[in-house]
Design a protein around this motif. Sequence first.
Motif, PDB file in Angstrom:
ATOM      1  N   ASN A  27       0.837  -1.207   0.000  1.00 20.83           N
ATOM      2  CA  ASN A  27       0.000   0.000   0.000  1.00 20.83           C
ATOM      3  C   ASN A  27       0.871   1.256   0.000  1.00 20.83           C
ATOM      4  O   ASN A  27       0.664   2.206   0.768  1.00 20.83           O
TER       5      ASN A  27
ATOM      6  N   ARG B  87       3.328   4.327  -2.147  1.00 20.94           N
ATOM      7  CA  ARG B  87       3.208   5.285  -3.245  1.00 20.94           C
ATOM      8  C   ARG B  87       4.570   5.401  -3.927  1.00 20.94           C
ATOM      9  O   ARG B  87       5.599   5.516  -3.247  1.00 20.94           O
TER      10      ARG B  87
ATOM     11  N   GLU C 171      -1.335   8.512   3.660  1.00 22.88           N
ATOM     12  CA  GLU C 171      -2.277   7.876   4.562  1.00 22.88           C
ATOM     13  C   GLU C 171      -1.519   7.300   5.757  1.00 22.88           C
ATOM     14  O   GLU C 171      -0.315   7.048   5.679  1.00 22.88           O
ATOM     15  N   PRO C 172      -2.204   7.084   6.895  1.00 28.69           N
ATOM     16  CA  PRO C 172      -1.534   6.470   8.048  1.00 28.69           C
ATOM     17  C   PRO C 172      -0.936   5.110   7.687  1.00 28.69           C
ATOM     18  O   PRO C 172      -1.605   4.265   7.107  1.00 28.69           O
TER      19      PRO C 172
ATOM     20  N   GLN D  92       1.303   4.587   5.469  1.00 26.79           N
ATOM     21  CA  GLN D  92       1.723   4.540   4.070  1.00 26.79           C
ATOM     22  C   GLN D  92       3.083   5.210   3.916  1.00 26.79           C
ATOM     23  O   GLN D  92       3.444   6.105   4.678  1.00 26.79           O
TER      24      GLN D  92
END
Length: 247
Positions: free
Chosen positions: A120, A122, A135-136, A138
Amino acid sequence: MDFRDGSQRRYWTTKLGSFTVELLWHILHYLVTVWYHVKNVLQSFESYLISYGLLKKYKSLDVSKVRYLAIVVESEEARHISDVIELVRWVAATGVKHLCLHDMEGVLKESRDVIIAKCNARPWKGVETTAIPLEPGQLTLEFTSVADGKEGVVKAANLLFLKYQGDQDKPKFTESLLSEALQLVGCSGPEPDLLLVYGPTRCHLGFPAWRLRYTEIVHMGCLKLKKRGSLVKAMYKFTTVRQNYGK
């Protein structure tokens, strides 16, 4: 005087000396082996305690000091993608936001999409990536190999050659000038605060040297023997050491 008695004494003295040296060598080898075995057992036990939060001091890990983490994996071990994915997930769980994965042959780059999807994460697309909220749990992932380092140097050298070709007052090719050229060709990249090496050798395995000027390098052992507690311990130790930078 019987010379045969003297020869026999020298013979047995030599044999006894050789036997004593060999015996001492085996004893020393045995003691070192036992010491390493005990050390590994203690480290494994400590890692277990850290992983389950039983050592309080490791709960106060200040990941803000690890703004950019790099992990170097020996190419043969990098083929075990499941181990790499698990390691990346451990890193994400610590709260680190930016991670670079590197191996010499580009094995990890070939599995980029799988690793990003499973974790998950980027993909890293330059410094502007840091401006986008995550995001938390991430993180952003960058993938490099030896080819990136070589390509970056060639591009930077060509840029400098074309820029100063025929210039009578061409400057000396200093570190700052090369860094500027690497940035212009898009091959500079951020400098990791901490670099963890997974593999049998204690070196950075071709990670771009110009990105390691102030980087702390820690050898973590083989990837298949990785431990979450060891990862947390290495990061914690880095955050608690005061770094002095020379002028």
